[in-house]
Each structure stands twice: as structure tokens, then as C-alpha cells.
Design a protein around this motif. Structure first.
Motif, PDB file in Angstrom:
ATOM      1  N   LEU A  41       0.822  -1.208   0.000  1.00  0.00           N
ATOM      2  CA  LEU A  41       0.000   0.000   0.000  1.00  0.00           C
ATOM      3  C   LEU A  41       0.857   1.260   0.000  1.00  0.00           C
ATOM      4  CD1 LEU A  41      -2.751   1.488   0.316  1.00  0.00           C
ATOM      5  CD2 LEU A  41      -2.466   1.209   2.785  1.00  0.00           C
ATOM      6  N   LEU A  42       1.852   1.306   0.846  1.00  0.00           N
ATOM      7  CA  LEU A  42       2.666   2.516   0.976  1.00  0.00           C
ATOM      8  C   LEU A  42       3.465   2.819  -0.293  1.00  0.00           C
ATOM      9  CD1 LEU A  42       3.771   2.138   4.705  1.00  0.00           C
ATOM     10  CD2 LEU A  42       1.887   3.482   3.767  1.00  0.00           C
ATOM     11  N   PRO A  43       4.266   1.876  -0.813  1.00  0.00           N
ATOM     12  CA  PRO A  43       5.009   2.208  -2.035  1.00  0.00           C
ATOM     13  C   PRO A  43       4.106   2.488  -3.243  1.00  0.00           C
ATOM     14  CG  PRO A  43       5.880   0.187  -1.067  1.00  0.00           C
ATOM     15  CD  PRO A  43       4.666   0.576  -0.293  1.00  0.00           C
ATOM     16  N   MET A  44       3.010   1.751  -3.349  1.00  0.00           N
ATOM     17  CA  MET A  44       2.101   1.988  -4.475  1.00  0.00           C
ATOM     18  C   MET A  44       1.470   3.377  -4.372  1.00  0.00           C
ATOM     19  SD  MET A  44       0.349  -1.778  -4.907  1.00  0.00           S
ATOM     20  CE  MET A  44      -0.894  -1.218  -6.071  1.00  0.00           C
ATOM     21  N   SER A  45       1.102   3.774  -3.153  1.00  0.00           N
ATOM     22  CA  SER A  45       0.517   5.096  -2.949  1.00  0.00           C
ATOM     23  C   SER A  45       1.551   6.198  -3.136  1.00  0.00           C
ATOM     24  CB  SER A  45      -0.107   5.189  -1.558  1.00  0.00           C
ATOM     25  OG  SER A  45      -1.198   4.309  -1.453  1.00  0.00           O
ATOM     26  N   LEU A  46       2.797   5.894  -2.796  1.00  0.00           N
ATOM     27  CA  LEU A  46       3.855   6.876  -3.040  1.00  0.00           C
ATOM     28  C   LEU A  46       4.099   7.056  -4.532  1.00  0.00           C
ATOM     29  CD1 LEU A  46       6.453   5.971  -0.271  1.00  0.00           C
ATOM     30  CD2 LEU A  46       5.007   8.004  -0.391  1.00  0.00           C
ATOM     31  N   ALA A  47       3.976   5.964  -5.286  1.00  0.00           N
ATOM     32  CA  ALA A  47       4.181   6.041  -6.731  1.00  0.00           C
ATOM     33  C   ALA A  47       3.039   6.792  -7.414  1.00  0.00           C
ATOM     34  CB  ALA A  47       4.300   4.635  -7.326  1.00  0.00           C
ATOM     35  N   ARG A  48       1.832   6.593  -6.913  1.00  0.00           N
ATOM     36  CA  ARG A  48       0.643   7.219  -7.529  1.00  0.00           C
ATOM     37  C   ARG A  48      -0.257   7.788  -6.430  1.00  0.00           C
ATOM     38  NH1 ARG A  48      -1.306   3.978 -12.244  1.00  0.00           N
ATOM     39  NH2 ARG A  48      -2.539   5.846 -12.615  1.00  0.00           N
ATOM     40  N   PRO A  49       0.136   8.924  -5.840  1.00  0.00           N
ATOM     41  CA  PRO A  49      -0.632   9.489  -4.720  1.00  0.00           C
ATOM     42  C   PRO A  49      -2.105   9.742  -5.029  1.00  0.00           C
ATOM     43  CG  PRO A  49       1.444  10.655  -4.981  1.00  0.00           C
ATOM     44  CD  PRO A  49       1.316   9.726  -6.155  1.00  0.00           C
ATOM     45  N   LYS A  50      -2.436  10.034  -6.269  1.00  0.00           N
ATOM     46  CA  LYS A  50      -3.845  10.287  -6.632  1.00  0.00           C
ATOM     47  C   LYS A  50      -4.682   9.014  -6.528  1.00  0.00           C
ATOM     48  CE  LYS A  50      -3.277  14.592  -7.870  1.00  0.00           C
ATOM     49  NZ  LYS A  50      -3.175  15.472  -6.748  1.00  0.00           N
ATOM     50  N   ARG A  51      -4.037   7.857  -6.569  1.00  0.00           N
ATOM     51  CA  ARG A  51      -4.772   6.584  -6.472  1.00  0.00           C
ATOM     52  C   ARG A  51      -4.763   6.020  -5.057  1.00  0.00           C
ATOM     53  NH1 ARG A  51      -4.132   2.526 -11.295  1.00  0.00           N
ATOM     54  NH2 ARG A  51      -6.169   2.024 -10.459  1.00  0.00           N
ATOM     55  N   ALA A  52      -4.219   6.763  -4.105  1.00  0.00           N
ATOM     56  CA  ALA A  52      -4.144   6.283  -2.718  1.00  0.00           C
ATOM     57  C   ALA A  52      -5.527   5.913  -2.188  1.00  0.00           C
ATOM     58  CB  ALA A  52      -3.479   7.326  -1.824  1.00  0.00           C
ATOM     59  N   TRP A  53      -6.556   6.666  -2.596  1.00  0.00           N
ATOM     60  CA  TRP A  53      -7.933   6.382  -2.153  1.00  0.00           C
ATOM     61  C   TRP A  53      -8.392   5.023  -2.671  1.00  0.00           C
ATOM     62  CZ3 TRP A  53      -8.991   9.689   1.435  1.00  0.00           C
ATOM     63  CH2 TRP A  53      -8.497  10.984   1.357  1.00  0.00           C
ATOM     64  N   LEU A  54      -8.095   4.742  -3.917  1.00  0.00           N
ATOM     65  CA  LEU A  54      -8.467   3.457  -4.505  1.00  0.00           C
ATOM     66  C   LEU A  54      -7.736   2.321  -3.780  1.00  0.00           C
ATOM     67  CD1 LEU A  54      -9.799   1.650  -6.654  1.00  0.00           C
ATOM     68  CD2 LEU A  54      -7.826   2.155  -8.141  1.00  0.00           C
ATOM     69  N   TYR A  55      -6.440   2.507  -3.550  1.00  0.00           N
ATOM     70  CA  TYR A  55      -5.656   1.472  -2.869  1.00  0.00           C
ATOM     71  C   TYR A  55      -6.196   1.230  -1.448  1.00  0.00           C
ATOM     72  CZ  TYR A  55      -2.334   2.416  -6.660  1.00  0.00           C
ATOM     73  OH  TYR A  55      -1.741   2.599  -7.877  1.00  0.00           O
ATOM     74  N   ALA A  56      -6.551   2.307  -0.753  1.00  0.00           N
ATOM     75  CA  ALA A  56      -7.109   2.160   0.597  1.00  0.00           C
ATOM     76  C   ALA A  56      -8.454   1.451   0.556  1.00  0.00           C
ATOM     77  CB  ALA A  56      -7.242   3.522   1.267  1.00  0.00           C
ATOM     78  N   SER A  57      -9.255   1.731  -0.457  1.00  0.00           N
ATOM     79  CA  SER A  57     -10.554   1.064  -0.602  1.00  0.00           C
ATOM     80  C   SER A  57     -10.380  -0.432  -0.835  1.00  0.00           C
ATOM     81  CB  SER A  57     -11.343   1.672  -1.766  1.00  0.00           C
ATOM     82  OG  SER A  57     -11.616   3.018  -1.530  1.00  0.00           O
ATOM     83  N   VAL A  58      -9.443  -0.784  -1.713  1.00  0.00           N
ATOM     84  CA  VAL A  58      -9.174  -2.201  -1.979  1.00  0.00           C
ATOM     85  C   VAL A  58      -8.685  -2.892  -0.712  1.00  0.00           C
ATOM     86  CG1 VAL A  58      -7.646  -3.783  -3.239  1.00  0.00           C
ATOM     87  CG2 VAL A  58      -8.787  -1.909  -4.444  1.00  0.00           C
ATOM     88  N   CYS A  59      -7.758  -2.253  -0.003  1.00  0.00           N
ATOM     89  CA  CYS A  59      -7.248  -2.847   1.240  1.00  0.00           C
ATOM     90  C   CYS A  59      -8.360  -3.031   2.265  1.00  0.00           C
ATOM     91  CB  CYS A  59      -6.138  -1.977   1.836  1.00  0.00           C
ATOM     92  SG  CYS A  59      -4.540  -2.195   1.061  1.00  0.00           S
ATOM     93  N   THR A  60      -9.231  -2.040   2.381  1.00  0.00           N
ATOM     94  CA  THR A  60     -10.319  -2.127   3.357  1.00  0.00           C
ATOM     95  C   THR A  60     -11.269  -3.269   3.016  1.00  0.00           C
ATOM     96  OG1 THR A  60     -10.176   0.252   3.800  1.00  0.00           O
ATOM     97  CG2 THR A  60     -12.225  -0.871   4.432  1.00  0.00           C
ATOM     98  N   ALA A  61     -11.740  -3.295   1.781  1.00  0.00           N
ATOM     99  CA  ALA A  61     -12.694  -4.340   1.381  1.00  0.00           C
ATOM    100  C   ALA A  61     -12.085  -5.727   1.509  1.00  0.00           C
ATOM    101  CB  ALA A  61     -13.162  -4.100  -0.055  1.00  0.00           C
ATOM    102  N   ALA A  62     -10.866  -5.890   1.019  1.00  0.00           N
ATOM    103  CA  ALA A  62     -10.221  -7.210   1.079  1.00  0.00           C
ATOM    104  C   ALA A  62      -9.901  -7.601   2.515  1.00  0.00           C
ATOM    105  CB  ALA A  62      -8.954  -7.206   0.233  1.00  0.00           C
ATOM    106  N   SER A  63      -9.504  -6.643   3.331  1.00  0.00           N
ATOM    107  CA  SER A  63      -9.192  -6.936   4.722  1.00  0.00           C
ATOM    108  C   SER A  63     -10.436  -7.375   5.491  1.00  0.00           C
ATOM    109  CB  SER A  63      -8.561  -5.706   5.379  1.00  0.00           C
ATOM    110  OG  SER A  63      -8.185  -5.983   6.695  1.00  0.00           O
TER     111      SER A  63
END
Length: 193
Positions: A41-63
Motif C-alpha cells: 500500500l505505501l510504495p504503491m501510494s507513493l508512486a501514484r498518490p492520486k490513487r491512494a484512495w483506490l488502494y485504501a478502498s481495496v485494502c479495506t474491502a479485502a481486509s
């Protein structure tokens, strides 16, 4: 080696399979896997900060979905798989005390431990074992896991470029800090449970 792993995670942010891997890690971490999704989550969000919301949503749902599997392991398979997983983490003798505390503090246990680096699988399996209300468990899991991942998303979306420069300048220190937090979570789990 650390640089290669970091670079892979950053490069993976642009790959079509990245969300699937991130979701799989978040799902597995909530039920049986020892590595938290933050490592992606952290490196992917650092690479594409505008997609951090999407990454957090995926992590939340999958978790949360992985948490339901962990709950099922505790509720239906505790005598075999659940006990083995808890014993694997060295907490077999402390589960009964943890189960007893659920009668009084179940909601707070789920909410607080879901935000910390304490392995969430311990909460999910024990919630099932203790027979905690499944719907409250799902609700509190959404709140706590979403809170954890979306706090990261807010910070990385807003300060991602600044953080990325600092992380890349001090990658060893950043990874060591993450490792200390992860190990600290296990130590706290051993002491509190």
C-alpha cells in the motif's frame, strides 16, 4: 535487495495486476498471512498518490472479507486450523483469557486492535472463537480497517511526493522502522493477550 523490492512495488502500481495482489495480501493478512498489506500500500501510494484512495478502498474491502474468513476459522475450525494458527504465533495459552475479555470489551478490542500493528488475524480468529456477533464484527472491521488504510491514504495523497523523496533517501531506515513497528505489534500482542 530492499531497493529492488521497493522499486518493484512502485513499478507494480502501474500494472493491471497490482490491485489484485494488493487485495490478496490484505485478504490473507486478516486471516492467516503474517505480512501486512502496508508493504504494498505505501510504495504503491507513493508512486501514484492520486490513487491512494483506490488502494485504501481495496485494502479495506479485502481486509474485511479476509476478516470474515478469519472469523469463520475461529467459529468453525478453531479446533484444527484456528488453534494451529494461534499456536504458530505462540499465543495458544492466552486465547482463553482473550476470549473472556470479549464478553465485556469486544467492540473496543476490535476497534483498537484493528488500528494497531497487532496482527489483525488474532482478532478475527478470536472473534469467531468467542462467538462475537458477526454483524457487529463486520461493522467494526470496516470502521477500524478503513480508518487505518484511509489515514495512510490521506497522508500519502496530500504529502506523497514529500514522503517519497524522504523514503527514497533513507530507504533502509524506512524499512527498519516498518519492521520495528511490525515486530512491536507482535510483542504487544504477546504481552496484552
Amino acid at each position: 535487495m530492499l531497493k529492488r523490492i521497493y522499486d518493484w512495488c512502485v513499478a507494480a502500481a502501474d500494472k493491471p495486476y497490482a490491485l489484485w495482489i494488493l487485495g490478496a495480501v490484505a485478504f490473507a493478512e486478516s486471516s492467516f498471512f503474517p505480512v501486512p498489506p502496508d508493504i504494498m500500500l505505501l510504495p504503491m501510494s507513493l508512486a501514484r498518490p492520486k490513487r491512494a484512495w483506490l488502494y485504501a478502498s481495496v485494502c479495506t474491502a479485502a481486509s474485511v472479507l479476509g476478516g470474515v474468513l478469519g472469523y469463520a476459522i475461529g467459529a468453525l475450525l478453531y479446533d484444527s486450523v484456528g488453534h494451529w494458527l494461534i499456536t504458530l504465533y505462540g499465543l495458544g495459552d492466552k486465547v482463553e483469557a482473550f476470549r473472556t475479555s470479549y464478553a465485556e470489551w469486544g467492540a473496543w478490542i476490535i476497534l483498537l486492535k484493528g488500528l494497531t500493528p497487532i496482527p489483525y488475524k488474532l482478532v478475527t480468529i478470536t472473534s469467531g472463537f468467542a462467538g462475537y456477533n458477526i454483524w457487529l464484527f463486520v461493522l467494526f472491521s470496516i470502521i477500524t480497517r478503513g480508518g487505518r488504510f484511509f489515514i495512510a491514504a490521506v497522508l500519502l495523497n496530500r504529502y506523497g511526493e514529500w514522503i517519497r523523496v524522504r523514503v527514497e533517501q533513507n530507504l533502509g531506515l524506512a524499512v527498519a522502522t516498518l519492521a520495528v513497528v511490525l515486530v512491536g505489534g507482535f510483542v504487544v500482542a504477546f504481552r496484552l493477550i
